[in-house]
Design an enzyme around this catalytic site. Structure first.
Site, PDB file in Angstrom:
ATOM      1  CB  ALA A 158      -0.933   0.002   1.207  1.00 50.92           C
ATOM      2  NE  ARG A 208      -2.535   7.076  -1.267  1.00 50.64           N
ATOM      3  CZ  ARG A 208      -2.438   7.750  -0.126  1.00 50.64           C
ATOM      4  NH1 ARG A 208      -3.030   7.314   0.947  1.00 50.64           N
ATOM      5  NH2 ARG A 208      -1.748   8.856  -0.061  1.00 50.64           N
TER       6      ARG A 208
END
Lengths: 553, 458
Positions: free
Chosen positions: A76, A107
């Site tokens: 991540a 994101r």
């Protein structure tokens, strides 16, 4: 005579007499002994800078299994955080489908290709979708084929590969595949060994990404961009358009951004980054490695800046101007600040009466829990407790503690690149005399003083906060607002306290720069003064007794 | 254009998945676990898995999603995750006090080969599992199947660990609702209640992932099937499993383990599939269908007859999970819409043949693909556009680029609310689906109509 160091002042009023030391004990009581011992090091009652001798926080250490954590993984940090915002690299996740799927557009890194014809792969998710046969017989063949298919379809400038957990275990050599395909295709292909189990959090992934992009891309293009004051903006990911606002302000000041790592970025910007004359670091945690390595290899100094908060933005602009030692730039920076400030002050004065004295808690990231305290301060709000999700000690205590940080097994697993000056490209941007003079003027290179220095005496600093601790803090401190991420969002709000997401900005923003400050003031004003929280109880829940009157009448 | 690199020309790919139409097993297992009352799901793998699943479920439901992780490090990946899981079990029962820990594995722990029952026995022997509390598990390797498989495996684990038969059958029916929304589970219970049938529904995420704002966070909300109820499933007289892929394995396991006969039905989405569901319940329960259910059926039918002209001949592209798509395709075909592209990322050849069978009489070529992806679907659309798309939130990128009306349906829906509160199953769910379809189609007609053909009444 009691010194100021022993006094419990500053926060008394806001925290209604909660003794943080007592609270800390209470938090720890719940845990099994071994866990409590570990958590004790990660929960620290802050002291003023002048009294903080010996104050140390445990950070960048393993999360104990079963303790519900905010943290994610190395993949991540590498694919999601650092490389995700670059629009023209085809990022292939090598692994089963999940990792690629979950990091697909989640994101909010905004990007703005200049024309319809420019590349933008950020809306795509590429994965080798490994199946059981690939786990048993190895996935290299499939990876190679996937790279070939990606190339045939898109003809990108570069393709990168991100390893997920099983890849490391079954021994697929993504770097060998990358080398082979680089030669076969004649484009840049590079891999990241960012398996999720490495390190203790996303942080390891940042480091791996920094190393990879530095090794495989930075320095490939020597063409020099026009511009008098050329900087790189490191550690700014353009969540909610932050980098756009920062770009606007910098451009107005006449400062040229050669590359941003990595908001709204392109492959070519990375390749050309070494031609800048200054590296400015926003998120110290995620990108300091690149800053350090670029200084070693190319002679570009780095400074810590912060564009979160209007005052911090002004300060950062002045710092950049100071570095360039140019009156013209300084004048222009002052003019820009003078032009931008009135609107900011107007909104600030508007919201202040409604926000003054309210309290905030921030548990997020590796820099935001610090940076956003600035904005709260500007609104008259107080941060009573804060901590990072994946930071290291230096992000709390300042880089001065770097030599004292013990390198444990988890950190040792992450490669430290040996960097030496580039024989052709190394060019010190300042002479030793200039550096000396700047130092005498109080100019700080490659320094970050950390979060704790800016926090109040007695504020509770908690690293890698757990679900249990979060609930306890809410119950005892009842803050006016809590800042964290999506996983915490509704836990906190169900408790009747608004939560501002500081990863995704709750799909708002920008909050950086001057315009961002205004947005943030208005957003927090909306949240802490929302009428909805007054409606939690129905009328009959507020006064359940039935009046017998009507019946008698 | 958002998806500017998607070419019209379709080339078969053997290795690269682009814009997947599925995700991995563990998230389905986590979702199913949340449907047990007092349960904390536990992800046995790296931290990231748990963080990703919690984030995605949270974005989909806008609700707290609690789960723990074994927080694997490089060491545990080499030596196995036993120490991590035993410690996790200890910490979870000490700090968070659930009734049940539902462990699911990940690609990492599966590749290592961790034996969860053996580790749970070790935890028990070490005294880490308090009396009366449970640790259950499902193997959910991410490199097999999809999130639907994970849901099915964890639902089956509920049977494997809890179902027991006392030898005395009870006058009640188990319903396994499938990988559907909390609102759907609620609706299925409501319908069974209207029929006057006693049921145990598992898993049951209603009042877990659509719970009220009360000003008080509860780690374990009121909803969820209780362990006692799960134990009781072995004494029920029958099981109705909705959705063969998500519910079939648990239903069959219950038949094998406790001799509870099962009927495996399609998800009750749309008129006919709901008819079959109600009919099965009626026969198994020996009850009459009350007028209130007939009323709902009639209302759904009424919408179809009233608005048929707008459905007729419309081409639809669908992406989602097999159980949902089968019923949805059947429903759309029944109202004379034309599902022309049907894609799931979930593997399984049966899916393609089932869709072909359902669309046999559609007067148009129908393309169907299991183990497909949204990139392929987009390419098909580029070659021949459709009038409507239905699927999860990621379709919005295609919808915008190609300017095609879009109804959100399936998992995940990250940008709209409603799915947690309003069902799409049953007759009333069918009404809601039609309302959404009509809104999308008629809004488009209103937007595009020349001024003189702008209709007041539609």
């Amino acid at each position: 005579m009691s010194s100021i160091c022993e006094e419990k002042l500053n926060l008394e009023e806001e925290t209604e007499g909660v003794d943080p030391e007592v609270l800390k004990k209470e938090l720890l009581e719940k845990y099994p002994t071994k866990v409590a011992r570990k958590r004790a090091k990660q929960i620290v009652v802050n002291k003023l800078a002048s009294c903080s001798e010996g104050l140390e926080i445990g950070a960048n250490v393993r999360t104990t299994p079963g303790i519900i954590t905010q943290r994610g993984c190395t993949y991540a940090g590498c694919k999601g955080v650092i490389l995700g915002p670059t629009r023209d690299i085809v990022n292939i996740t090598h692994g089963p489908i999940g990792c690629g799927f979950y990091s697909w557009l989640t994101r909010r890194n905004q990007t703005r290709p200049p024309t319809e014809n420019d590349e933008n792969f950020m809306t795509y998710c590429f994965s080798t979708d490994m199946q059981d046969k690939d786990i048993v017989f190895g996935g290299e063949k499939k990876l190679k084929a996937a790279i070939q298919e990606a190339y045939d379809l898109f003809k990108p400038k570069a393709i990168s590969i991100f390893s997920t957990c099983p890849v490391g275990l079954i021994g697929d050599d993504v770097h060998a595949v990358a080398r082979e395909m680089r030669e076969a295709l004649g484009i840049n292909v590079f891999g990241f060994s960012c398996e999720g189990y490495k390190g203790v959090s996303q942080s390891a992934g940042h480091h791996i990404a920094n190393n990879g992009i530095f090794t495989h891309v930075v320095g490939l293009d020597d063409s020099v961009k026009e511009g008098k004051y050329k900087i790189n903006l490191l550690g700014e990911y353009n969540i909610g358009g932050d980098a756009f606002e920062i770009d606007r302000v910098l451009e107005k000041c006449g400062i040229t951004v050669v590359s941003t790592f990595s908001g709204n970025s392109t492959y070519d910007q990375f390749a050309n980054a070494h031609t800048a004359d200054l590296n400015t670091v926003m998120c110290h945690r995620s990108i300091n490695y690149v800053a350090e390595m670029m200084e070693e290899k190319f002679g570009i100094p780095w400074i810590k800046i912060n564009f979160i908060g209007a005052e911090a933005t002004a300060k950062s602009l002045r710092k950049i101007a100071h570095y360039f030692q140019d009156q013209e730039l300084s004048d222009r920076v002052e003019a820009v600040i003078a032009e931008e400030m009135p609107e900011i002050l107007k909104v600030r004065e508007e919201v202040r009466p409604r926000c003054q004295g309210k309290t905030a808690m921030l548990f997020v990231g590796g820099s935001r829990a610090h940076h956003y305290q600035e904005l709260f301060k500007e609104m008259g709000m107080k941060t009573i407790s804060a901590g990072y999700e994946f930071a290291h000690r230096d992000d709390y205590e300042g880089r001065k503690v770097l030599p004292t940080i013990k390198v444990d097994a988890d950190s040792r697993n992450i490669e430290e690149l040996e960097v030496t000056p580039d024989p052709e490209r190394f060019r010190p941007r300042k002479s030793p005399e200039e550096l000396e003079r700047l130092a005498q003027e109080g100019f700080e290179f490659k320094d970050y003083e950390g979060m704790m220095r800016d926090m109040d005496n007695q504020a509770l600093v908690i690293d890698d906060i757990s679900q249990y601790e979060t609930e306890k803090l809410l119950e005892i401190y009842k803050p006016s607002i809590f800042c964290a991420g999506i996983k915490e969002k509704y836990v906190v709000q169900k408790q009747g306290i608004p939560l501002k997401q500081l990863h995704s900005y709750d799909y708002g923003g920008p909050y950086a720069g001057f315009k961002g400050a205004v947005n943030f003031y208005q957003e927090i004003d909306r949240m802490v003064n929302s009428k909805v929280w007054n409606s939690l109880k129905a009328p009959w829940q507020k006064s359940p007794e039935l009046s017998a009157k009507y019946a008698c009448d | 254009m958002l998806l500017r690199h998607t070419p019209k020309e379709v080339k078969e790919r053997s290795a690269l998945t682009i814009n997947p139409a599925k995700t991995c097993q563990p998230i389905g297992a986590m979702y199913a676990s949340l449907g047990i009352h007092g349960c904390l799901p536990h992800s046995h793998g790296s931290q990231g898995c748990c963080a990703y699943h919690r984030s995605t479920l949270t974005r989909h439901y806008k609700e707290p999603v609690m789960a723990a992780t074994s927080s694997f490090t490089e060491g545990s990946s080499v030596f196995g995750g036993q120490a991590n899981l035993v410690q996790a079990i200890d910490n979870i029962f000490t700090v968070y006090q659930p009734e049940v820990i539902a462990v699911h594995t990940t690609c990492l722990s599966e590749t290592i080969g961790d034996d969860i029952p053996q580790i749970a026995r070790k935890a028990e022997a070490d005294g880490k599992i308090p009396r009366g509390k449970y640790v259950i598990h499902a193997n959910t390797p991410s490199y097999v199947g999809s999130h639907v498989t994970g849901f099915a495996n964890m639902t089956k684990a509920m049977v494997d660990y809890f179902a027991a038969s006392t030898g005395k059958k009870e006058d009640r029916i188990n319903i396994i609702p499938g990988y559907v929304e909390p609102a759907d589970m609620e609706e299925i219970k409501r319908m069974a209640g209207r029929l006057g049938i006693q049921t145990i529904l598992f898993p049951d995420t209603s009042n877990v992932l659509n719970r009220p704002q009360t000003g008080k966070f509860e780690m374990y909300p009121r909803g969820g099937v209780t362990v006692d109820a799960l134990m009781g499933t072995g004494d029920s007289k029958a099981t109705v499993a909705l959705g063969p892929m998500a519910s079939g394995p648990a239903a069959r396991a219950l038949d094998t383990k406790c001799k509870v006969p099962c009927e495996i039905l399609d998800l009750p989405i749309g008129l006919s599939a709901t008819d079959r569901f109600v009919d099965a319940l009626r026969k198994l329960g020996g009850v009459h269908v009350p007028d209130s259910i007939n009323l709902e059926r009639g209302q759904l039918l009424d919408i179809i007859t009233d608005m048929h002209q707008y459905f007729y001949g419309k081409k639809v592209a669908l992406v989602g999970d097999p159980d949902q798509l089968v019923s949805l395709v059947e429903f759309l075909v029944s109202i004379d819409m034309m599902p022309v592209y049907v894609v799931t990322g979930t593997p399984g050849k049966k899916f393609e043949s089932r869709i072909r069978e359902l669309t046999r009489e559609v007067p148009h070529e129908v393309k169907v693909r299991a183990e497909g992806d949204m990139f392929l679907l987009h390419q098909w659309i580029k070659n021949e556009p459709v009038d409507l798309m239905m699927g999860n939130t990621y379709l919005k990128y295609i919808s915008r680029d190609e300017d095609i009306p879009f109804v959100r349906f399936g998992f995940p829906i990250l940008d709209r609310i409603g799915h947690a509160y309003f069902p799409t199953v049953g007759y009333r769910g069918g009404m809601r689906l039609l309302e959404k379809i009509l809104d999308a189609l008629l809004d488009r007609q209103d937007r595009d109509a020349p001024e003189e053909r702008f209709e007041l009444v539609m």
